[in-house]
Motif scaffolding. Sequence first.
Motif, PDB file in Angstrom:
ATOM      1  N   ASN A  65      32.604   1.871  58.334  1.00 13.02           N
ATOM      2  CA  ASN A  65      32.989   2.725  59.455  1.00 13.02           C
ATOM      3  C   ASN A  65      31.940   3.749  59.873  1.00 13.02           C
ATOM      4  N   CYS A  83      29.588   0.638  51.317  1.00 15.45           N
ATOM      5  CA  CYS A  83      30.063   1.489  52.408  1.00 15.45           C
ATOM      6  C   CYS A  83      29.489   2.887  52.257  1.00 15.45           C
ATOM      7  N   ARG A 133      23.642   6.520  55.097  1.00 11.82           N
ATOM      8  CA  ARG A 133      24.988   6.309  54.560  1.00 11.82           C
ATOM      9  C   ARG A 133      25.003   5.188  53.518  1.00 11.82           C
ATOM     10  N   ILE A 145      40.533   0.096  46.730  1.00 13.05           N
ATOM     11  CA  ILE A 145      40.202   1.296  47.502  1.00 13.05           C
ATOM     12  C   ILE A 145      41.465   2.089  47.830  1.00 13.05           C
ATOM     13  N   HIS A 177      35.223   4.591  44.451  1.00 10.37           N
ATOM     14  CA  HIS A 177      33.900   4.965  44.936  1.00 10.37           C
ATOM     15  C   HIS A 177      32.783   4.643  43.940  1.00 10.37           C
ATOM     16  N   CYS A 229      34.345   0.611  46.879  1.00  8.56           N
ATOM     17  CA  CYS A 229      33.759   1.073  48.141  1.00  8.56           C
ATOM     18  C   CYS A 229      32.366   0.489  48.347  1.00  8.56           C
ATOM     19  N   ASP A 251      40.032  12.526  51.206  1.00 10.59           N
ATOM     20  CA  ASP A 251      39.132  11.530  51.780  1.00 10.59           C
ATOM     21  C   ASP A 251      39.461  11.409  53.259  1.00 10.59           C
TER      22      ASP A 251
HETATM   23  S1  SF4 Z   1      35.104   4.903  53.950  1.00  7.06           S
HETATM   24 FE1  SF4 Z   1      33.995   3.706  52.459  1.00  7.06          FE
HETATM   25  S2  SF4 Z   1      33.695   5.152  50.800  1.00  7.06           S
HETATM   26 FE2  SF4 Z   1      35.317   5.986  52.045  1.00  7.06          FE
HETATM   27  S3  SF4 Z   1      37.194   5.206  51.132  1.00  7.06           S
HETATM   28 FE3  SF4 Z   1      36.578   3.797  52.724  1.00  7.06          FE
HETATM   29  S4  SF4 Z   1      35.431   2.232  51.657  1.00  7.06           S
HETATM   30 FE4  SF4 Z   1      35.519   3.992  50.340  1.00  7.06          FE
END
Ligand code: SF4
Lengths: 204, 462
Positions: free
Chosen positions: B424, B405, B430, B104, B57, B402, B125
């Motif tokens: 996502n 994202c 975000r 990741i 992250h 990350c 997570d």
């Molecule tokens: S959603 Fe985004 S921030 Fe969360 S683990 Fe996946 S890549 Fe990382």
Amino acid sequence: MQPFTKLTGIAVPIDEPNVDTNQLCPTRFNKVPRGPRHAEILFHDRRFEADGRDKDFILNREPYRHAQIVVADRNWGCGSSRESAVYALYEFGIRSVIASSFGDIHASNCCKNGLLPVVLAQEDVVAIRRQLHAQPGATVTVDLAAQTVTDPAGKVYRFEIHPVRKQCLLEGLDDISRTRQYAERFEMFEEAYRRETPWLFVER
Amino acid sequence: MFEKIWERHVIAEEEGELLLYVDRALFHEGSSHAFRMLDAGQHGVRRPEQVFAFNDHYVPTHGREKGVAGIANPEIRNMVVNLEKNTKRYGITLFGIDDPRQGILHIVPPEQGITQPGLLMVGADSHTSTHGAFGSIAFGIGASEMAHVMATQTLWQRRPKTLRVTIDGSPGKGVYAKDVILALIAQAGAGGATGHLVEYAGSTIRGLDMEGRMTICNMSIEWGGRAGMVAPDETTFAYMEGRPYAPKGAAWERALDFWKTLPSERGAVFDREESLDAGALAPMVTWGTSPEHAAPVTGRVPDPAQVSDEAKRTEIAAALDYMALKPGMALADIAVDRVFIGSCTNSRIEDLRAAAQVARHGRARVPSWIVPGSMSVKKQAEAEGLDRVFTGAGFEWRSPGCSLCTAINGDQLQPGERCASTSNRNFRGRQGTGGRTHLVSPAMAAAAALTGRLADVREFFI
Ligand code: SF4
């Protein structure tokens, strides 16, 4: 954890569905250690301009600065698993959120921190919010032992909660000590489990 | 399938709350809260060899040769340093910033064979649901629960309801796993699977590679699912064989026999059933601030004035206001300022291959980033020459993490910037305060890079 028993407090109506945990605690604040600063973090980017001035957001208005209950819509707390979203609610003073549905992880995080998530029917949360808009500052009562919510007009709604969750909240019990009682069962379980699927265990 | 795996993890029961054995726990730098709780309660970590940590992250996506020292912001650097300290103290395996396997937390465990069928996996997570693509029960938990897992290797949970989604039909050219899951969320709503564990079945799913299955399971949480699962099959086993943590030799054979018993029997009963025809889908884009605000790229921005339900009307109007979009405009005409190809949804090798196929057709008109999900993906892509395809077309080739994202490593959108993103979540802010996100597949993102708008990627295949 502080027990949750019965609470009568100012309720703030938040009308939007799908309020995600990024709204409750914007990602860049995840690194802040839990503490009073979280009160400012709650809905931070909806409440404050970049230079720190207040925006016109319901939580910045009186009497909602003193709200202890949120009456929301559907899918409250969806998104990220961040527990800091609960710290933000808690430090602001919120002790219970009433919604027609919750993000699962967020609801569970609430319970682990003495904040009660209450699920009522969609038409009921809409009806309660309407009353709150009509009388800003009106109070709502949430009684965990009786599993009821009483709205400003005195109407009583019953809600469901899992008995173990209820007990933990009522007594302020922490899970790790509860689990410790199962230490022996754990050892027996793990031994048999290892025999059945030995490849799962990483040898170092 | 769910029952078979669930039952074998039950240690004890208290009025329907089950104490479950946890096979694997995953977390990233954000778990500092859980470590504070562990420290405060003076709990040790019970099975450190079953716990895995990842720097993802907060790591920068450029200038990585300098390691931790290359992180200019002291607060961000501290997050990376603290994870290293905490994991060392408790003897937990860390895939750290300098590790050649770094990436990741939802990309690396499958690559390393840590993710396997039949497991109960948890992660601090929400996108831990990704790992269900292998036929494991995998879900996200909060910091208090993570502290509990580390201290006891168990977790208290209630049994989720089960929901099977049968997806049949073969997706047309330019339609990918990402479009399938976005279409499903648009159909069912962002809370459509709340409280349910979702099993994805049907011919479309069977025909997908592991990368595509992971993309779908990854976004289970985006329609409220507790977890997503796909039954393990030959595709799964072929992917796993030979991975570092996968069983070897006789253990592999034993494991295979066990894994083959996991899929649901014919006639298995689910609490709910849904279906989707993937043959009828077009590439999807989101126009609003919830993943349920998704529509075929051939469509138009919705007009709140034409929505009769008052709550829905207000919601759409607020989303369009934030996104600065005009009702009725063609989605394919929306101009973007940036493109991000990355995240645990879409940064695997297959995703980069799909994006590269489009990138070959032109040059990026807006700043466009490729952030591979892991060092392994990066190396593989470089071996295939994809990095040169991208850089040749004007894309930026960065290091794994990350990144955009979730925008906490310093990579972020400026207020008002609009981004076509393969991640996502299109929640407000975000990708950076005031940033606007349109979720798309990697091929669509590459098409957006080449055209500067949310173009229908199928234009490139004629
Ligand atoms: S959603 Fe985004 S921030 Fe969360 S683990 Fe996946 S890549 Fe990382």
